[in-house]
Design a protein around this motif. Structure first.
Motif, PDB file in Angstrom:
ATOM      1  N   ASP A 211       0.786  -1.244   0.000  1.00 17.59           N
ATOM      2  CA  ASP A 211       0.000   0.000   0.000  1.00 17.59           C
ATOM      3  C   ASP A 211       0.817   1.292   0.000  1.00 17.59           C
ATOM      4  O   ASP A 211       0.256   2.371   0.186  1.00 17.59           O
ATOM      5  N   GLN A 273      16.060   5.011   3.351  1.00 14.13           N
ATOM      6  CA  GLN A 273      15.296   3.999   2.616  1.00 14.13           C
ATOM      7  C   GLN A 273      13.877   3.867   3.169  1.00 14.13           C
ATOM      8  O   GLN A 273      13.631   3.123   4.113  1.00 14.13           O
ATOM      9  N   VAL A 277       9.698  -2.417   0.295  1.00 15.66           N
ATOM     10  CA  VAL A 277      10.280  -3.370  -0.657  1.00 15.66           C
ATOM     11  C   VAL A 277       9.740  -4.765  -0.368  1.00 15.66           C
ATOM     12  O   VAL A 277       9.743  -5.207   0.785  1.00 15.66           O
ATOM     13  N   ALA A 278       9.328  -5.467  -1.424  1.00 11.14           N
ATOM     14  CA  ALA A 278       8.793  -6.826  -1.233  1.00 11.14           C
ATOM     15  C   ALA A 278       9.911  -7.766  -0.816  1.00 11.14           C
ATOM     16  O   ALA A 278      10.979  -7.784  -1.444  1.00 11.14           O
ATOM     17  N   ASP A 279       9.685  -8.540   0.231  1.00 13.17           N
ATOM     18  CA  ASP A 279      10.680  -9.519   0.657  1.00 13.17           C
ATOM     19  C   ASP A 279      10.691 -10.731  -0.270  1.00 13.17           C
ATOM     20  O   ASP A 279      11.683 -11.440  -0.361  1.00 13.17           O
ATOM     21  N   ILE A 308      18.169  -5.224   0.055  1.00 13.41           N
ATOM     22  CA  ILE A 308      18.937  -4.118  -0.525  1.00 13.41           C
ATOM     23  C   ILE A 308      19.670  -3.331   0.554  1.00 13.41           C
ATOM     24  O   ILE A 308      20.854  -3.013   0.426  1.00 13.41           O
ATOM     25  N   GLY A 324      17.275   3.452   7.645  1.00 13.72           N
ATOM     26  CA  GLY A 324      16.216   2.583   7.116  1.00 13.72           C
ATOM     27  C   GLY A 324      14.911   2.869   7.823  1.00 13.72           C
ATOM     28  O   GLY A 324      14.879   3.597   8.822  1.00 13.72           O
ATOM     29  N   PHE A 325      13.850   2.332   7.296  1.00 11.25           N
ATOM     30  CA  PHE A 325      12.552   2.386   7.967  1.00 11.25           C
ATOM     31  C   PHE A 325      12.191   0.961   8.368  1.00 11.25           C
ATOM     32  O   PHE A 325      12.652   0.011   7.744  1.00 11.25           O
ATOM     33  N   GLU A 328       6.287  -2.143  10.983  1.00 13.34           N
ATOM     34  CA  GLU A 328       6.018  -3.293  11.860  1.00 13.34           C
ATOM     35  C   GLU A 328       4.557  -3.317  12.302  1.00 13.34           C
ATOM     36  O   GLU A 328       3.884  -2.273  12.329  1.00 13.34           O
TER      37      GLU A 328
END
Ligand code: PMT
Length: 396
Positions: A211, A273, A277-279, A308, A324-325, A328
């Protein structure tokens, strides 16, 4: 902070607090600033242009046409000249005009044209301030990067008590100093930010995604740009309006992002970042549209995507700052801490995406900034405010 050499454009709108703007001007002049005032027609009912002309030693731009000699300052010239554009007091009306891009008088036209940081000091009756329409306009403006001083609570001119008083002139001037101090604090720095979602193709017409709207990453790109950084924005799929004044690289999948980041990250001073991102991705991408098999379950095999942040983190130089973000839904702090270490980040911005007002596709976020030294939980803020808080923290 001295303001010598700084050009400040002050818009004055029609409210009883307009008389306090004279003190704002006089404080700015004492600090050495060159101040230009634009008054709305209503403002001239409360204070005369002569007051501001005397205090600023500059012509005052008004909509009254009463004094033609005031018009020798062309509005676009003031929009370009401004190092900061301040509107104090700012009525509900000017906030509504700004939120909707109206340009029907000198002030709204000039503020629409400026590229300078904009600070507004609202002043109005509590009912007007708390009205849904005003609050919606405030939220639109905050997300566009407009900065706010106040309003404060107290006794209002109309006799009501509540939020709506214009901030004190000294506080407005302090805020101007803070913003002008900030506009250069990333000058000479190269900053890369990722935003949006990746798309992992299953066949030519289908993909796996999430999303992310891009709002969080875009807010960071805009804040960094406004603070003087040379910004590269690496964006996946997004729905929010894309910022201007930044270099844009488009990607679709996590693997595209990896290719870009391997090339671009070593050139940056700061990498943030925020992309989701899709794991995992489908193990295979069909060449033609997958056909429905009536009655039979469809099984999709997934394969892990490269990490990445971890890959570029392994090559991080001592001079670089990587952020990073962490999106969760449970054990937020623990999971975020784990990612901080695993991905060799200097900071991780944890957001609990289950909280209302936080995470995906919202105009606000609720984050905790986590470093190896400790963590700081921030209240709910516009994404632009979160962006500035992250940058403040990076700069130290
Ligand atoms: O775009 P918006 O609608 O404004 O929403 C904002 C947001 C919720 C997307 C943003 O605030 C956010 O949390 N972004 C990170 C989303 C995410 O992928 O979180 P994660 O916990 O799965 O990943 C942790 C970090 O590793 C992230 O910096 C991510 O970019 C990175 N990552 C993740 C997976 C992967 N394979 N490679 C990565 O580099």
């Amino acid at each position: 902070m001295e303001l010598t050499g700084k050009h400040i454009v002050l818009g004055v709108t029609g409210g009883i607090a307009a008389y306090k703007s004279a003190e704002v001007v006089s404080r700015l002049r004492h600090l050495g600033a060159d101040v230009h005032v634009i008054m709305t027609r209503n403002a001239t009912e409360f204070v005369t242009p002569l007051t501001f002309r005397t205090l600023t030693a500059n012509p005052v731009v008004t909509d009254t046409f009463a004094e033609p000699e005031e018009w020798n300052v062309e509005h676009v010239a003031l929009a370009k000249l401004a190092d900061i554009f301040v509107i104090a007091p700012a009525t509900a009306n000017i906030l509504a005009k700004m939120a909707n891009g109206f340009a029907d008088d000198m002030l709204s036209t000039t503020v629409l044209a400026t590229k300078a940081p904009v600070l507004v000091a609202p002043a109005m009756n509590t009912g007007m301030w708390t009205a849904k329409a005003t609050q919606q306009n405030v939220s639109v403006l905050k997300n566009r990067g407009v900065l706010f001083a106040g309003p404060e609570s107290g006794m209002l001119a109309c006799g009501d008590e509540g939020k709506g008083r214009m901030s004190e002139p000294a506080d407005i001037v302090r805020k101007i100093q803070e913003i002008l101090g900030r506009t250069e604090d990333l000058a000479g720095k190269k900053l890369l930010v990722t935003a949006g979602s990746t798309r992992e193709r299953l066949d030519p017409v289908r993909f796996l995604t999430n999303d992310s709207s891009g709002k969080m990453g875009f807010a960071i790109a805009e804040a960094a740009r406004d603070r003087g950084a040379e910004v590269t924005l690496v964006k996946g799929n997004t729905t929010a309006p894309v910022p201007d004044g930044v270099r844009i690289i488009e990607i679709e999948s996590a693997r595209d992002l990896l290719d870009v980041m391997k090339k671009e990250a070593p050139k940056q001073d700061i990498v943030i970042q925020a992309a989701a991102v899709a794991d995992y991705r489908p193990a295979a991408c069909a060449k033609t549209k997958i056909k429905k098999k009536d009655g039979e379950p469809m099984v999709i095999r997934l394969t892990e995507n490269p990490d990445i942040a971890k890959t570029i983190g392994e090559k991080k130089k001592a001079s670089q700052v990587f952020v990073g973000f962490a999106a969760e839904t449970d054990h937020v702090a623990a999971h975020a801490q784990e990612k901080l270490i695993k991905k060799n980040l200097d900071m991780i911005v944890a957001n609990d995406v289950t909280k209302p007002g936080a995470g995906f596709n919202t105009d606000t976020n609720i984050v905790t900034l986590i470093t190896k030294e400790g963590s700081e939980a921030l209240p709910i803020m516009s994404k632009r405010e979160v962006a500035d808080a992250i940058l403040d923290r990076i700069i130290g």
